[in-house]
Enzyme design. Structure first.
Site, PDB file in Angstrom:
ATOM      1  N   ASP A   1      -0.341  10.607  -0.927  1.00  0.00           N
ATOM      2  CA  ASP A   1       0.640   9.855  -1.705  1.00  0.00           C
ATOM      3  C   ASP A   1       1.689   9.203  -0.803  1.00  0.00           C
ATOM      4  OD1 ASP A   1       2.416   8.933  -3.628  1.00  0.00           O
ATOM      5  OD2 ASP A   1       3.228  10.923  -4.076  1.00  0.00           O
TER       6      ASP A   1
ATOM      7  N   ASP B   1       1.890   2.140  -3.271  1.00  0.00           N
ATOM      8  CA  ASP B   1       1.863   3.578  -3.526  1.00  0.00           C
ATOM      9  C   ASP B   1       0.444   4.066  -3.789  1.00  0.00           C
ATOM     10  OD1 ASP B   1       2.441   6.173  -4.133  1.00  0.00           O
ATOM     11  OD2 ASP B   1       3.580   5.750  -5.944  1.00  0.00           O
TER      12      ASP B   1
END
Length: 402
Positions: free
Chosen positions: A102, A287
């Protein structure tokens, strides 16, 4: 290891976790295979769960800063939609965990055997047992990340962490409180943040920074490939370089616009031939932990109006599936170059859905200043454009994926 067994009712409720391939090592960089699994949202949709009611009861599962933390992590990832996971090892000998890589966060955390049985979600995940590791070192500091109405809470520990064949000594979160939703249905065990040190809760040095400090990588970069197919071989993360087998042409680089975040400036969003938004510039974060493209509510409504989409329920815009071939392209101006998604890139079709409606992979997300407003380019974008994150030059590179 004394791991908790999944209750029989949970086995019947959930699909079995998939077995992950082991990372393979090369002389110049490290590959971590990723697998693609149904997101929590897809599982709930197929079971006929009312997402409107769920959102009202449980909140939106987007991470926000811990109230006890002195830093300000970027508020980004919606784990309800996450699909891509890889495998790491923690401890000596390694205990295996499936994690999200992430870029919107910077901490590593996994569930702990010390998680209370009151938290049913812990019972279906791999749990870290410190007493089984000869390299474990106690820390004990509190660790908390909030998610909407819930939170992930535990304490910090230190142990050996192996990622793609590279082992570092790492401080990470042992989670003892794990919310039922979305983690009861999630196939991943934890999160490995690939963000910057300033984003880390508790002032912890991120895993990738520890890897960089060893000087073992060919370049101070990592890259992400997400397969556009529906099969389980979902892609890969490459540490120290990129894989030309998965992209074509050259990378186009855009410098980050905010120190210590994978954030860049977007100079336009177009639907068809019309530029609707961001001509004066908008902040956008790339992201890897988010599945969709997110935009401020007011901006998203303009896009949906241009597409002729309707809001079916909270966080879901739909069109009739028969309209998909005629929908216009959506383009994002990054670094003076247009990155274009066709309707097949941004529309989701669920085969078991009976109402003949297709969901758009774009969501509203309103983040107040000073962090926001901000857009998010998640897996919907990365599937089309192979993405390289360059820490040495503080930039992000994009190339057409293949």
């Amino acid at each position: 290891m004394d791991r908790r067994r999944m209750p029989l009712w949970a086995l019947l409720l959930l699909w079995s976790p998939c077995t992950f391939s082991l990372p393979t090592r090369t002389a110049t960089f490290e590959r971590i295979p990723l697998k693609k699994m149904p997101s929590v949202r897809e599982i709930l949709e197929e079971r006929g769960v009312d997402m409107t009611r769920l959102s009202a009861e449980w909140g939106v599962f987007t991470k926000r800063p811990s109230l006890t933390n002195l830093t300000s992590p970027v508020v980004l990832t919606n784990y309800l939609n996450t699909q891509y996971y890889g495998e790491i090892g923690i401890g000596t000998p390694p205990q295996t965990f499936k994690v999200i890589f992430d870029t919107g966060s910077a901490n590593l955390w996994v569930p702990s055997t010390k998680c209370s049985r009151l938290y049913l979600a812990c019972g279906i995940h791999s749990l870290y047992e410190s007493s089984d590791s000869s390299s474990y070192m106690e820390n004990g500091s509190d660790f908390t990340i909030h998610y909407g109405s819930g939170r992930v809470k535990g304490f910090l520990s230190q142990d050996s962490v192996t990622v793609g064949g590279i082992t570092v000594t790492q401080t990470f979160g042992e989670v003892t409180e794990l919310p039922l939703i979305p983690f009861m249905l999630a196939k991943f065990d934890g999160v490995l943040g690939m963000g910057f040190p300033a984003q880390a809760v508790g002032g912890v040095t991120p895993v990738f920074d520890h890897i960089l400090s060893q000087g073992v990588l060919k370049e101070e970069v990592f890259s992400v490939y997400y397969n556009r197919g529906s099969h389980l071989l979902g892609g890969e993360v490459v540490l120290g370089g990129s894989d030309p087998q998965h992209y074509q042409g050259n990378f186009h680089y855009v410098s980050i616009s905010k120190t210590d975040s994978w954030q860049i400036t977007m100079k336009g969003v177009s639907v068809g031939s019309s530029t609707l938004l961001c001509e004066e510039g908008c902040a956008v974060v790339v992201d890897t932990g988010s599945s969709f493209i997110s935009a401020p509510t007011s901006s998203l409504k303009l896009i949906m109006q241009a597409l002729g989409a309707k809001e079916k329920r909270i966080e879901e815009y739909v069109v009739n599936c028969s309209q998909v071939p005629t929908l216009p392209d959506i383009s994002f101006d990054l670094g003076g170059r247009a990155y274009t998604l066709s309707s097949t890139d941004y529309v989701l079709q669920y085969p078991n859905r009976r109402d003949k409606l297709c969901t758009l992979a774009l969501h509203a997300m309103d983040i107040p200043p000073p962090t926001g407003p901000v857009w998010v380019l998640g897996a919907t974008f990365i599937r089309k454009f192979y993405t390289e994150f360059d820490r040495h030059n503080n930039r992000i590179g994009f190339a057409l994926a293949r």
